[in-house]
Scaffold this active site. Structure first.
Site, short mmCIF file in Angstrom:
data_model
loop_
_atom_site.label_atom_id
_atom_site.label_comp_id
_atom_site.label_asym_id
_atom_site.label_seq_id
_atom_site.Cartn_x
_atom_site.Cartn_y
_atom_site.Cartn_z
N GLU A 71 60.59 -31.00 -30.11
CA GLU A 71 59.68 -31.22 -31.24
C GLU A 71 59.84 -30.13 -32.29
O GLU A 71 59.65 -30.39 -33.49
CB GLU A 71 58.23 -31.27 -30.74
CG GLU A 71 57.96 -32.32 -29.68
CD GLU A 71 58.35 -33.71 -30.13
OE1 GLU A 71 58.34 -33.98 -31.35
OE2 GLU A 71 58.70 -34.53 -29.27
N ASP B 137 64.79 -41.71 -30.91
CA ASP B 137 65.34 -41.19 -32.16
C ASP B 137 66.65 -41.88 -32.51
O ASP B 137 66.91 -42.21 -33.67
CB ASP B 137 65.57 -39.68 -32.04
CG ASP B 137 64.27 -38.93 -31.74
OD1 ASP B 137 63.21 -39.47 -32.10
OD2 ASP B 137 64.34 -37.85 -31.15
#
Length: 702
Positions: A479, A554
């Protein structure tokens, strides 16, 4: 509202009202029948005599115990071959004690008023009624001699108890038959619309005295409100439009995404209009029996003609208005017959004025073209997603139903909810109210509203999910890579929050929100989004020298963006501005569909898509390597505080540390037992959700 003396909550067509079971009438009738039956039984019990043998009767006669105030009766019945002697026997002789009475009293006879001079109905206190079965055919001479010897008179009486006995014996059966008739009659009434009236319309007139919705309760769709408010204004003052020769549209089709307020807008029209308003669903027309749907359409318009001018609202019209010729039965299946009937009734030879059709659907692409032409649905009203001002108005409408604190900032919440529909905004207010109730707060504040917003958009936090320190560290660096790229790149939206607390399907999230509503996306913004999507995978590789399966979401998002840029949006110089069969999402959802380009072109498309992703990966790696110290600082802060706001990330990027850290730290989790891994290859975990994301990028969809 209306001058019609008929109440608005009563439907003019009584057949559309659901029959209700009259329990009060049924119970009252049952009580009456039981009382009558009980009265007959009590009366018979009261007048019942004590039956004795002929031998006992001779003893009473010889002992002079027969009451001589009334003659003995010889009852002859047509139902039996034997006769019965009926009379009264004294309990005791005059002057003797009653204890010597040979017969004990069964029950005292009923007390009845005695008319002066009458002998019937006299209350007998010293005698008991008796009955003796005899056979005159064999005992005639003996009985006559006994009567003459003691001076008794035997008066013959003919008695016919056949009908009373039959009625008394049939009373339970009659009661059961009546109960069955009552229940079957009620079932026939209840099933009349299904079993006896298949072709009757199921359209219901909306009651104006309950749950009334007006245009004040509808916000965020001002253009749509103006379009439909003309219908109400025309119905109130038709001369205003007819003065110039204008005609009100016969049909209005409301089109919009789910949750935008199409049905709510129809309810507001019903609340504002001073005319009858019928509502029905498109699925109510379609039935398993052939011809039922068309019959219901005709019956619905017949009801409308009887109550014209009126409004008829058909919700989810795509259930009955799909393209003709695609049914299982060819061109004559049930749905097409229903659609043909609807087309004729809306604009045919026998079309009458005064009936306005309002329909709603979120699939206008599947509707038949004949249904959308002028003369049927003259006007299409698009109910789109609200903008930032509309979202604030919607939030204020729903906030009237809850207790909101004075410090609550609805404008801030509206800016942070781009792409939300009216239903989702209502859910935000409701979730905030539930959250405040769980916290025992007296009112709803901004913190509860923002947490409810995050829950509706990204899912609820799963703090109970036990993660090892190794997984937490991997998620923190993943993150942190996303967060740094969002802050460094120029054409990205502002960072909202970064967390390593599991939320929804992911084990960690990087959230961003646009400053304003966006309806288009520039090529530079899409290229930066590709770089941000690669940030988590690159950060894992830089820190650990290895990668996990956590970047699957992603990769999927980056692939869809790059394929849409090449195939649909003309953003590839090599492939040019040519449509190669839609965007990436359609290509993923329908991989087996036919394509309109050659195999060589498909290879070039794949190469171009891979080139865009590889360039984004390389750019993300260069940026994160140059900010390795910031990557470590953000990851350590996430491990310490678990959740960081965008301002905290900005402070670390500018000063290397947080100037104003979060107020509270998360509680220390219990130590987890160390389990030796049996396999070196990555294994998809059950707690990763459907896409196996340990730290996915979650934000506004592109």
């Amino acid at each position: 509202m209306s001058d019609d003396p008929t109440p608005r909550n009563e439907s003019p067509n009584r057949r559309n009202q659901e029959p209700q079971f009259n329990w009060k009438g049924f119970l009252l009738l049952a009580v009456v029948v039981l009382l009558v039956g009980s009265g007959l039984m009590v009366g018979k019990e009261a007048t019942r005599s004590q039956e004795i043998t002929y031998k006992q009767f001779k003893q009473y006669v010889e002992n002079d115990l027969i009451d001589r105030t009334e003659d003995l009766k010889l009852i002859q019945q047509d139902t039996t071959s034997a006769e019965i002697i009926e009379g009264y026997v004294l309990k005791s002789k005059p002057g003797e004690a009653a204890a010597t009475a040979p017969i004990q009293e069964i029950a005292p006879p009923p007390v009845t008023p005695v008319t002066p001079g009458a002998t019937t109905g006299v209350v007998r206190k010293n005698s008991v009624k008796f009955r003796v079965p005899v056979s005159i055919q064999y005992q005639k001479e003996e009985l006559q001699a006994l009567m003459n010897k003691h001076g008794l008179v035997l008066a013959p009486v003919y008695q016919n108890d056949q009908w009373s006995a039959l009625l008394f014996s049939m009373l339970p059966i009659l009661l059961l038959l009546f109960l069955l008739y009552f229940l079957v009659r009620q079932q026939i009434k209840t099933a009349g619309r299904g079993a006896m009236s298949f072709g009757k319309s199921r359209a219901k007139m909306l009651s104006q005295d309950r749950n009334k919705v007006t245009f004040k309760d509808v916000a965020g769709v001002e253009e749509a409100k103006e379009e439909v408010s003309e219908l109400v204004e025309f119905l109130r003052d038709p001369k205003k439009f007819q003065r110039l020769g204008g005609k009100i549209p016969k049909g209005v089709l409301m089109v919009g995404s789910p949750g935008t307020g199409k049905t709510l807008l129809a309810k507001a029209i019903a609340g504002e209009a001073d005319v009858p308003f019928f509502s029905i669903s498109g699925s109510d027309f379609v039935e398993m029996f052939v011809g039922v749907g068309a019959s219901r359409v005709r019956d619905m318009f017949e009801q409308g003609k009887k109550n014209s001018p009126c409004l008829i609202f058909i919700d989810e019209i795509d259930a009955v208005g799909r393209h003709r010729g695609h049914g299982m039965g060819g061109g004559h299946d049930e749905r097409e017959q229903t659609l043909n009937a609807l087309l004729v009734e809306m604009d045919g030879f026998d079309t009458q004025e005064g009936i306005i059709i309002i329909a709603a659907t979120n699939r206008p692409d599947v509707l038949d073209p004949a249904l959308l032409r002028p003369g049927r649905f003259d006007r299409q009203v698009t109910v789109s997603l609200p903008d930032v001002k509309g979202r604030e108005e919607i939030l204020r409408v729903h906030a009237k139903k809850v207790k909101l604190s004075e410090s609550a900032d609805l404008s801030k919440v509206s800016r942070g909810t781009p792409g939300f529909s009216g239903a989702e905004l209502a859910n935000v207010i409701n979730e905030a109210a539930l959250l405040a109730a769980r916290r025992n707060l007296k009112s709803i504040g901004t913190a509860e509203l923002e947490e409810a917003r995050d829950k509706v958009r990204w899912g609820r936090e799963r703090r109970s999910l036990a993660l090892s320190e190794k997984e937490k560290e991997n998620t923190a660096y993943h993150e942190a890579g996303h967060a740094i790229l969002i802050e460094v790149l120029e054409h990205t939206d502002p960072l909202h929050k970064v967390t390593i607390i599991p939320r929804g399907p992911s084990l960690g999230s990087t959230m961003w929100l646009p400053e304003e509503d966006k309806f288009t996306h520039r090529k530079s913004e899409l290229l930066d989004d590709l770089v941000v999507a690669m940030g988590g995978r690159v950060a894992e590789e830089i820190q650990f020298g290895d990668v996990t399966n956590g970047a699957m979401g992603d990769i999927r998002q980056a692939t869809n963006i790059s394929r849409s840029m090449v195939c649909a949006w003309g953003m590839s110089e090599k492939m040019g501005m040519v449509d190669y069969g839609g965007d990436g999402e359609q290509a993923v959802m329908a991989p087996g569909r036919s394509r309109n380009y050659s195999g060589a072109t498909a290879q070039k498309i794949d190469e171009e898509v891979k080139r865009l992703i590889d360039e984004a990966y390389s750019k993300a790696k260069d940026i994160l390597l140059s900010h390795k110290d910031k990557l470590d600082a953000i990851a350590q802060a996430l491990l310490e505080y678990e959740t960081l706001d965008g301002i905290h990330i900005k402070e670390i990027m500018q000063h290397g540390h947080m100037i104003n850290p979060p107020n509270t730290k998360p509680p220390s989790p219990p130590a987890l037992p160390v389990v030796k891994a049996q396999e070196s290859r990555p294994v998809a975990r059950e707690d990763e959700g459907s896409d196996g994301l340990p730290g996915g990028l979650i934000g506004v969809p592109v």
